[in-house]
Write a protein that holds these residues in place. Structure first.
Motif, short mmCIF file in Angstrom:
data_model
loop_
_atom_site.label_atom_id
_atom_site.label_comp_id
_atom_site.label_asym_id
_atom_site.label_seq_id
_atom_site.Cartn_x
_atom_site.Cartn_y
_atom_site.Cartn_z
N GLU A 133 13.27 72.28 51.41
CA GLU A 133 13.06 70.84 51.42
C GLU A 133 13.39 70.23 50.07
O GLU A 133 13.96 69.15 49.97
CB GLU A 133 11.62 70.52 51.81
N MET A 134 13.01 70.95 49.01
CA MET A 134 13.28 70.46 47.66
C MET A 134 14.78 70.44 47.39
O MET A 134 15.31 69.47 46.82
CB MET A 134 12.57 71.38 46.66
N LYS A 135 15.47 71.49 47.81
CA LYS A 135 16.92 71.53 47.61
C LYS A 135 17.62 70.45 48.43
O LYS A 135 18.60 69.85 48.00
CB LYS A 135 17.46 72.92 47.96
N GLY A 136 17.09 70.19 49.65
CA GLY A 136 17.66 69.13 50.47
C GLY A 136 17.49 67.77 49.82
O GLY A 136 18.41 66.94 49.81
N ALA A 137 16.31 67.50 49.26
CA ALA A 137 16.06 66.23 48.57
C ALA A 137 16.94 66.10 47.33
O ALA A 137 17.43 65.00 47.03
CB ALA A 137 14.58 66.14 48.18
N LEU A 138 17.16 67.21 46.64
CA LEU A 138 18.01 67.20 45.45
C LEU A 138 19.46 66.90 45.83
O LEU A 138 20.13 66.10 45.18
CB LEU A 138 17.92 68.55 44.74
N ARG A 139 19.94 67.53 46.93
CA ARG A 139 21.32 67.27 47.38
C ARG A 139 21.48 65.82 47.82
O ARG A 139 22.50 65.18 47.54
CB ARG A 139 21.67 68.21 48.52
#
Length: 338
Positions: free
Chosen positions: A295-301
């Motif tokens: 989820e964190m990587k998705g928000a970062l992308r």
């Protein structure tokens, strides 16, 4: 020479890494690079969590607090290390030393309890998913964080006031910051009561949260083994092992520092151990707890695509002399955020 009572001392000398003075330029580059990298990683995580409504949950609230603590924790220590590596032996006032010691203990103790709160949050989410929103409501997790900071304040004040109210028989602190153990070396007379106080406070502050973390992860692993597929189990074990690695590094080195008598103190060994939980752990925390999270990587992308989109459209509109590109970009960003 007999030790002189220096109870009216106004300044200490931090020896830092004087025994390896030939490596100071290299160490400066290493510590400065790690400091900037850690600040950037934790700042990005805090900004992403605060700026994304989908991440406004207890788990990410705790993660944002962890990033804040790591930034503060690191900033209490590293600037003095960098100054020491440039100048050599540096002076620090008694008030400055007491202030540094208090904030080091404050942020360190708060992080101990915060890591335990994070493990408890995951335990409730995995073992009691149907009751998670009831158990971990906003009042509960905000109260936990408030209690964490109160504990840090109490422990920091107790150690700092007790230590600096006693007479000193030395000025040279064989360390790179004002930590308890090297300061105990400078106290006059029998320091056994102070050592006992340090150990007695360290037990609930270090051991109790660590046991809670271990218990939480044992329950989590048992629950995963009962309910998940082999692929999910492997992923969960990978995440748990990473978290436990960071926790063990942080609590293990802190336990070795504070759960032993002054007679076993070794300056060179303790400097190395101190580096592990003052410099290394704040760098590992964002990598392990946040950047490996989907989820964190998705928000970062998503945030990165928005930034790139705005830059490209702005460039196009500037070159062409119109604002059609900006209009389309704003519309696409709104659609992406829905």
């Amino acid at each position: 020479m007999f030790p002189v009572n220096l109870s009216e001392v106004s300044e200490f000398r931090l020896l830092g890494f004087s025994e390896v003075s030939n490596l100071h330029p290299l160490l400066f580059v290493v510590f400065f690079s790690l400091y900037i990298l850690t600040l950037m990683a934790n700042t990005v995580i805090a900004l992403i969590i605060n700026g994304d409504n989908t991440l406004h949950t207890p788990m990410y609230f705790f993660l944002s607090q962890l990033s804040f603590l790591d930034i503060c924790y690191l900033s209490v220590i590293v600037p003095k290390i960098l100054e020491n590596l440039i100048v050599g032996t540096i002076g620090i006032s008694k008030e400055g030393c007491a202030t540094q010691m208090f904030f080091f203990l404050f942020f360190g103790v708060a992080e101990c309890f915060l890591l335990a709160a994070m493990s408890f949050d995951r335990y409730v989410a995995i073992c009691y998913p149907l009751h998670y929103t009831i158990i971990m409501n906003s009042r509960v997790y905000k109260s936990l964080v408030a209690g964490i900071y109160i504990c840090g304040t109490v422990v920091g004040l107790m150690h700092t006031i007790t230590t600096f109210s006693l007479p000193f028989c030395g000025l040279a602190i064989n360390h790179f910051f004002c930590e308890i153990q090297p300061l105990l070396e400078l106290l006059c007379g029998n320091t056994s009561p102070n050592e006992i106080q340090v150990i007695m406070l360290a037990v609930p502050v270090i051991v109790s949260p660590f046991l809670l973390i271990i218990y939480s992860y044992i329950r989590i692993i048992v629950t995963i083994l009962k309910t998940s597929s082999a692929e999910s189990q492997q992923k969960a074990f990978s995440t748990c092992s990473s978290h436990l690695l960071v926790v063990t590094l942080f609590y293990g080195t802190a336990s070795f520092m504070y759960l032993r008598p002054k007679s076993s103190y070794s300056a060179s060994v303790d400097k190395l151990l101190s580096l592990s939980y003052t410099v290394v752990t704040p760098l590992l925390n964002p990598l392990i707890y946040s950047l490996r999270n989907e989820e964190m990587k998705g928000a970062l992308r998503k945030r990165w695509r928005k930034i790139i989109c705005v830059k490209i459209k702005w460039t196009i509109s500037t070159v062409s002399g119109d604002f059609i590109g900006i209009f389309h970009c704003i519309c696409s960003v709104k659609r992406a955020s829905k």
